[in-house]
Design an enzyme around this catalytic site. Structure first.
Site, PDB file in Angstrom:
ATOM      1  N   ILE A   1      -1.828 -13.191   2.974  1.00  0.00           N
ATOM      2  CA  ILE A   1      -2.337 -13.663   1.680  1.00  0.00           C
ATOM      3  C   ILE A   1      -2.046 -12.608   0.620  1.00  0.00           C
ATOM      4  O   ILE A   1      -2.501 -11.476   0.711  1.00  0.00           O
ATOM      5  CB  ILE A   1      -3.859 -13.925   1.740  1.00  0.00           C
TER       6      ILE A   1
ATOM      7  N   SER B   1       3.315 -14.924  -7.668  1.00  0.00           N
ATOM      8  CA  SER B   1       4.306 -14.314  -8.553  1.00  0.00           C
ATOM      9  C   SER B   1       5.698 -14.867  -8.284  1.00  0.00           C
ATOM     10  O   SER B   1       6.202 -14.781  -7.160  1.00  0.00           O
ATOM     11  CB  SER B   1       4.317 -12.790  -8.356  1.00  0.00           C
TER      12      SER B   1
ATOM     13  N   GLU C   1       8.496 -13.660  -9.437  1.00  0.00           N
ATOM     14  CA  GLU C   1       9.399 -12.540  -9.172  1.00  0.00           C
ATOM     15  C   GLU C   1       9.261 -12.069  -7.726  1.00  0.00           C
ATOM     16  O   GLU C   1      10.260 -11.773  -7.067  1.00  0.00           O
ATOM     17  CB  GLU C   1       9.094 -11.389 -10.129  1.00  0.00           C
TER      18      GLU C   1
ATOM     19  N   CYS D   1      -5.666   5.922 -12.756  1.00  0.00           N
ATOM     20  CA  CYS D   1      -5.895   5.623 -11.340  1.00  0.00           C
ATOM     21  C   CYS D   1      -5.885   6.897 -10.505  1.00  0.00           C
ATOM     22  O   CYS D   1      -6.676   7.032  -9.557  1.00  0.00           O
ATOM     23  CB  CYS D   1      -4.853   4.628 -10.843  1.00  0.00           C
TER      24      CYS D   1
END
Length: 407
Positions: free
Chosen positions: A187, A212, A214, A379
């Protein structure tokens, strides 16, 4: 040193609020002013103008990120995450203490809760926002297998490629695939790297699903490059996990999901695990890989607006409780230190900096590149304990569906 009135006011604002650590503010080509108590952490930045300073003061998140994106401030030495660390340390978690700032924070939290409801149509739109930017970008800074999630460096990996291989191997080991007749669904399969790895190393039949375009196209192209014996039994689907699960009830022995749960949205947690349970045969097994944080909190408004719309990083208990509500059993919870992700992000940034001049400037302009730098630096700060980050880690949760285990 002579400053105009507005520059003095901006400097006074930072002098008043930056009391811990050290912030060196470059006010012009010849002068730098030191703020704070002189201790670590240390960071440097140029002096913002009045308008940008007000924006940062009233709403540090997303204001700081937006000012940086638009060139309103620069880091004059060190790394951007150092500056993020100092500002987080001094601005009380990133929100202004003024009454107007607190109002903005409450409005942001309300907007966040509303935006967390993710329909099938919204999920597709939000995924495309980030993952359909262009494979010309992602192929240049990710590893050859296009792994866009935390690599595991724990076994002494020498580079990003080895660390990502270790992550894929460990994830596959935790799935416990012992029979080549096993059916697996991935998934949020991304560009298909893990699904190809599982197909090659275990012989299992693997189906990957993504929203997506792409990613889907890339995965199909890489599948065609595999030896012929691996083509059958490896399929990709451009579909929402909820729609896919409705058509594939009790069909899979294993479910794996790496880096997708963060996109589900908190109100959909129970629904997500209900679909995992729906996909699994009785006795089936799921490995869910996700970033985890120490406690529930809403997503950074800057991240939500510019990087991952609708995203939410869960606390451990939110994952476990949602899975148990869907009648899945918790077999194991494996936790990996945030430094693994900090190091992965640093490797991505190093790669990005090497190739950013090659990117189409009309498609990836200066503001985009500064946005990407801020995204990676923020991040890094969140995952690196040495940066005083927010205690982020990576978890791999192993769940089973009650019933007779087929393999």
């Amino acid at each position: 040193m002579t400053l105009n009135w507005t520059d003095r006011k901006v400097l006074d604002f930072f002098r008043e609020h930056v009391t811990r650590g050290t912030l060196l503010v470059r006010v012009n080509d010849r002068h730098e002013v030191a703020l704070g108590d002189g201790a670590e952490p240390r960071a440097t930045m140029t002096l913002p103008n009045w308008t940008d300073a007000v924006k940062m003061a009233l709403s540090p998140d997303p204001g700081f990120g937006e000012v940086y994106m638009q060139g309103g401030i620069d880091v004059t030495s060190g790394e951007l995450e150092d500056l993020i660390r100092v500002l987080r340390l001094n601005f009380d978690g990133g929100h202004s203490s003024s009454s107007f700032g607190l109002l903005i924070e409450k409005l942001q939290a309300f907007k966040f809760r509303i935006a967390q409801f993710t329909s099938v149509e919204a999920a597709s739109r939000r995924v495309r926002h980030h993952y359909d930017i262009g494979n010309d970008l992602y192929t240049r800074f990710l590893d050859a297998d296009m792994q866009y999630s935390c690599a595991f460096w724990d076994d002494g990996a020498r580079d990003l490629a080895e660390a990502q291989q270790h992550k894929m191997q460990l994830t596959t080991d935790r799935l416990k695939i012992t029979d080549p007749n096993t059916r697996v669904v991935d998934i949020g399969c991304g560009w298909g790297g893990l699904s190809r790895f599982i197909r090659r190393t275990t012989g299992a039949e693997v189906h990957g699903i993504t929203l997506s375009n792409e990613q889907y196209n890339w995965a199909q192209e890489r599948k065609a490059e595999l030896p012929a014996e691996f083509h059958e039994g490896l399929d990709y689907h451009l579909q929402d996990y909820r729609v896919f699960a409705q058509a594939n009830h009790d069909r899979y022995d294993r479910v794996v999901s790496v880096g997708m749960f963060e996109h589900v949205g908190r109100p959909q947690f129970k629904t997500y695990f209900e679909q995992v349970a729906r996909l699994l045969k009785a006795g089936g097994r799921a490995v869910i890989h996700t970033i985890i944080k120490p406690r529930p909190d809403f997503t950074s408004p800057w991240i939500d607006r510019y990087i991952f719309p609708g995203g939410y990083i869960p606390a451990v208990h939110e994952v476990v409780e949602a899975a148990e509500m869907a009648d899945l059993d918790v077999e194991a919870c494996h936790f990996h230190a945030g430094e693994n992700y900090a190091r992965t992000l640093m490797a991505w940034r190093e790669n990005f900096r090497k190739i950013e001049h090659e990117l189409d400037p009309e498609k990836y302009d200066t503001e985009f590149k500064r946005m990407w730098e801020f995204y990676l630096a923020g991040c890094i700060n969140a995952f690196d304990a040495r940066q005083g980050g927010g205690g982020m880690r990576v978890g791999q949760f192993v769940f089973t569906k009650p019933g007779f285990r087929h393999n």
